[in-house]
Design a protein around this motif. Structure first.
Motif, PDB file in Angstrom:
ATOM      1  N   ASN A  33       0.809  -1.224   0.000  1.00  0.00           N
ATOM      2  CA  ASN A  33       0.000   0.000   0.000  1.00  0.00           C
ATOM      3  C   ASN A  33       0.842   1.274   0.000  1.00  0.00           C
ATOM      4  O   ASN A  33       0.430   2.296  -0.532  1.00  0.00           O
ATOM      5  N   SER A  34       2.036   1.215   0.580  1.00  0.00           N
ATOM      6  CA  SER A  34       2.878   2.410   0.692  1.00  0.00           C
ATOM      7  C   SER A  34       3.806   2.622  -0.499  1.00  0.00           C
ATOM      8  O   SER A  34       4.337   3.717  -0.673  1.00  0.00           O
ATOM      9  N   VAL A  35       4.014   1.575  -1.290  1.00  0.00           N
ATOM     10  CA  VAL A  35       4.951   1.645  -2.413  1.00  0.00           C
ATOM     11  C   VAL A  35       4.194   1.269  -3.694  1.00  0.00           C
ATOM     12  O   VAL A  35       4.275   0.134  -4.166  1.00  0.00           O
ATOM     13  N   PRO A  36       3.455   2.206  -4.268  1.00  0.00           N
ATOM     14  CA  PRO A  36       2.657   1.893  -5.464  1.00  0.00           C
ATOM     15  C   PRO A  36       3.520   1.454  -6.644  1.00  0.00           C
ATOM     16  O   PRO A  36       4.562   2.060  -6.920  1.00  0.00           O
ATOM     17  N   ARG A  37       3.072   0.419  -7.318  1.00  0.00           N
ATOM     18  CA  ARG A  37       3.824  -0.099  -8.466  1.00  0.00           C
ATOM     19  C   ARG A  37       4.014   0.969  -9.544  1.00  0.00           C
ATOM     20  O   ARG A  37       5.069   1.030 -10.176  1.00  0.00           O
ATOM     21  N   HIS A  38       3.021   1.821  -9.746  1.00  0.00           N
ATOM     22  CA  HIS A  38       3.113   2.782 -10.854  1.00  0.00           C
ATOM     23  C   HIS A  38       4.247   3.790 -10.675  1.00  0.00           C
ATOM     24  O   HIS A  38       4.713   4.360 -11.652  1.00  0.00           O
ATOM     25  N   TRP A  39       4.718   3.994  -9.447  1.00  0.00           N
ATOM     26  CA  TRP A  39       5.865   4.866  -9.240  1.00  0.00           C
ATOM     27  C   TRP A  39       7.122   4.299  -9.896  1.00  0.00           C
ATOM     28  O   TRP A  39       8.100   5.011 -10.112  1.00  0.00           O
ATOM     29  N   ALA A 133      12.391  -0.909  -3.219  1.00  0.00           N
ATOM     30  CA  ALA A 133      11.571   0.011  -2.428  1.00  0.00           C
ATOM     31  C   ALA A 133      10.698  -0.751  -1.440  1.00  0.00           C
ATOM     32  O   ALA A 133      10.541  -0.338  -0.282  1.00  0.00           O
ATOM     33  N   LEU A 134      10.109  -1.862  -1.875  1.00  0.00           N
ATOM     34  CA  LEU A 134       9.287  -2.681  -0.972  1.00  0.00           C
ATOM     35  C   LEU A 134      10.132  -3.193   0.195  1.00  0.00           C
ATOM     36  O   LEU A 134       9.713  -3.128   1.358  1.00  0.00           O
ATOM     37  N   LEU A 135      11.327  -3.689  -0.122  1.00  0.00           N
ATOM     38  CA  LEU A 135      12.233  -4.155   0.937  1.00  0.00           C
ATOM     39  C   LEU A 135      12.630  -3.013   1.866  1.00  0.00           C
ATOM     40  O   LEU A 135      12.670  -3.179   3.094  1.00  0.00           O
ATOM     41  N   SER A 136      12.911  -1.838   1.292  1.00  0.00           N
ATOM     42  CA  SER A 136      13.323  -0.681   2.097  1.00  0.00           C
ATOM     43  C   SER A 136      12.202  -0.240   3.027  1.00  0.00           C
ATOM     44  O   SER A 136      12.453   0.129   4.182  1.00  0.00           O
ATOM     45  N   CYS A 141      15.919   1.319   4.842  1.00  0.00           N
ATOM     46  CA  CYS A 141      16.861   1.476   3.719  1.00  0.00           C
ATOM     47  C   CYS A 141      18.260   0.972   4.051  1.00  0.00           C
ATOM     48  O   CYS A 141      18.961   0.434   3.191  1.00  0.00           O
ATOM     49  N   GLY A 142      18.689   1.137   5.294  1.00  0.00           N
ATOM     50  CA  GLY A 142      20.026   0.725   5.692  1.00  0.00           C
ATOM     51  C   GLY A 142      20.241  -0.772   5.682  1.00  0.00           C
ATOM     52  O   GLY A 142      21.381  -1.234   5.787  1.00  0.00           O
ATOM     53  N   ASN A 143      19.159  -1.546   5.547  1.00  0.00           N
ATOM     54  CA  ASN A 143      19.262  -3.001   5.535  1.00  0.00           C
ATOM     55  C   ASN A 143      19.122  -3.602   4.137  1.00  0.00           C
ATOM     56  O   ASN A 143      18.986  -4.814   3.999  1.00  0.00           O
ATOM     57  N   VAL A 144      19.132  -2.739   3.124  1.00  0.00           N
ATOM     58  CA  VAL A 144      18.923  -3.224   1.756  1.00  0.00           C
ATOM     59  C   VAL A 144      20.068  -2.748   0.857  1.00  0.00           C
ATOM     60  O   VAL A 144      20.372  -1.561   0.784  1.00  0.00           O
ATOM     61  N   VAL A 145      20.704  -3.699   0.180  1.00  0.00           N
ATOM     62  CA  VAL A 145      21.710  -3.412  -0.841  1.00  0.00           C
ATOM     63  C   VAL A 145      21.193  -4.033  -2.131  1.00  0.00           C
ATOM     64  O   VAL A 145      20.794  -5.198  -2.156  1.00  0.00           O
ATOM     65  N   ALA A 157      16.463   3.479 -11.881  1.00  0.00           N
ATOM     66  CA  ALA A 157      15.894   2.935 -10.647  1.00  0.00           C
ATOM     67  C   ALA A 157      16.246   3.831  -9.463  1.00  0.00           C
ATOM     68  O   ALA A 157      15.402   4.075  -8.582  1.00  0.00           O
ATOM     69  N   GLY A 158      17.478   4.331  -9.438  1.00  0.00           N
ATOM     70  CA  GLY A 158      17.891   5.235  -8.360  1.00  0.00           C
ATOM     71  C   GLY A 158      17.047   6.490  -8.308  1.00  0.00           C
ATOM     72  O   GLY A 158      16.669   6.957  -7.225  1.00  0.00           O
ATOM     73  N   LEU A 159      16.726   7.047  -9.480  1.00  0.00           N
ATOM     74  CA  LEU A 159      15.862   8.234  -9.524  1.00  0.00           C
ATOM     75  C   LEU A 159      14.465   7.924  -9.003  1.00  0.00           C
ATOM     76  O   LEU A 159      13.888   8.701  -8.231  1.00  0.00           O
ATOM     77  N   ARG A 160      13.913   6.789  -9.421  1.00  0.00           N
ATOM     78  CA  ARG A 160      12.573   6.415  -8.953  1.00  0.00           C
ATOM     79  C   ARG A 160      12.571   6.184  -7.436  1.00  0.00           C
ATOM     80  O   ARG A 160      11.642   6.595  -6.738  1.00  0.00           O
ATOM     81  N   LEU A 161      13.592   5.511  -6.943  1.00  0.00           N
ATOM     82  CA  LEU A 161      13.686   5.264  -5.501  1.00  0.00           C
ATOM     83  C   LEU A 161      13.774   6.577  -4.725  1.00  0.00           C
ATOM     84  O   LEU A 161      13.091   6.759  -3.717  1.00  0.00           O
ATOM     85  N   ALA A 162      14.599   7.497  -5.208  1.00  0.00           N
ATOM     86  CA  ALA A 162      14.753   8.790  -4.528  1.00  0.00           C
ATOM     87  C   ALA A 162      13.444   9.565  -4.529  1.00  0.00           C
ATOM     88  O   ALA A 162      13.056  10.148  -3.502  1.00  0.00           O
ATOM     89  N   ARG A 163      12.740   9.569  -5.674  1.00  0.00           N
ATOM     90  CA  ARG A 163      11.448  10.272  -5.741  1.00  0.00           C
ATOM     91  C   ARG A 163      10.439   9.671  -4.771  1.00  0.00           C
ATOM     92  O   ARG A 163       9.576  10.364  -4.244  1.00  0.00           O
ATOM     93  N   ALA A 164      10.536   8.371  -4.550  1.00  0.00           N
ATOM     94  CA  ALA A 164       9.610   7.695  -3.632  1.00  0.00           C
ATOM     95  C   ALA A 164      10.042   7.828  -2.176  1.00  0.00           C
ATOM     96  O   ALA A 164       9.306   7.440  -1.266  1.00  0.00           O
ATOM     97  N   GLY A 165      11.249   8.384  -1.952  1.00  0.00           N
ATOM     98  CA  GLY A 165      11.723   8.600  -0.590  1.00  0.00           C
ATOM     99  C   GLY A 165      12.538   7.457  -0.006  1.00  0.00           C
ATOM    100  O   GLY A 165      12.695   7.367   1.214  1.00  0.00           O
TER     101      GLY A 165
END
Length: 200
Positions: A33-39, A133-136, A141-145, A157-165
């Motif tokens: 619910n917090s990480v929408p696929r469309h992002w 993002a789902l894992l983060s 975030c500190g537990n995901v590489v 992917a980095g840009l999308r992740l940053a935009r999603a926070g």
């Protein structure tokens, strides 16, 4: 129909389907619910079938928004890159080389990982960044590489992740070598193709 309504209706429909087939469990529902696929889906995608072989025609968000939203919130893999990025445009290339994975597979893998608080996860092949993002969201975030061999895919992917926070550790490199700088890991999730399981 507004984009907000399309997103909400699509997410509700997909969540219901994933809960019904048992792949989306209660411990991953908040992340869904917090990480929408469309992002994490680019404007042009090629919807596939569950067998991963048959690919449909390109769906362009700007040319056919309704078809794009339907593709994003269907339980299907979405090819996002052909031929290691050498192919451009809306015609299909020869070999799909990046995707936003089928949601049933994504959440089945996440559930199978038994990732709980404090667990460190290495993801090999970050694609569009949705899985990272789902894992983060679930683990922090500190537990995901996440490792991606394609520098252009990794940058997007980095840009999308940053935009999603979200800010997991992003590594551009060969995932078959693991990620020594972030090791040790409690879990490894490979969202890529391999012919053998690499020792690393």
């Amino acid at each position: 129909m507004s984009e907000k309504h399309e997103a909400e209706a699509g997410r509700t429909r997909l969540a219901s389907a994933l809960i019904a087939n048992g792949s989306l469990t209660s411990d991953w529902l908040a992340s869904f619910n917090s990480v929408p696929r469309h992002w994490f889906v680019p404007d042009v995608v090629w919807p596939g079938q569950a067998d991963g072989v048959r690919q449909g025609e390109a769906v362009n968000r700007h040319a056919d928004p309704a078809a794009w939203w339907n593709a994003v919130y269907s339980d299907a893999p979405l090819t996002t890159q052909w031929d290691d990025g050498d192919h451009t445009g809306e015609a299909r290339g020869a070999t799909p080389t990046s995707s936003n994975s089928m949601p049933t597979m994504v959440f089945s893998m996440l559930a199978a990982s038994d990732a709980t608080d404090g667990i460190r996860v290495l993801e090999v092949g970050n694609g569009t960044g949705w899985n990272a993002a789902l894992l983060s969201h679930r683990l922090g975030c500190g537990n995901v590489v996440t490792v991606e061999v394609d520098k252009d895919s990794a940058a997007e992917a980095g840009l999308r992740l940053a935009r999603a926070g979200y800010s997991p550790t992003l590594v551009v490199g060969d995932g078959s070598e693991g990620s020594a700088d972030g090791a040790p890991f409690d879990r490894v999730i490979a969202t890529c193709s391999v012919r053998r399981v690499p020792y690393a």
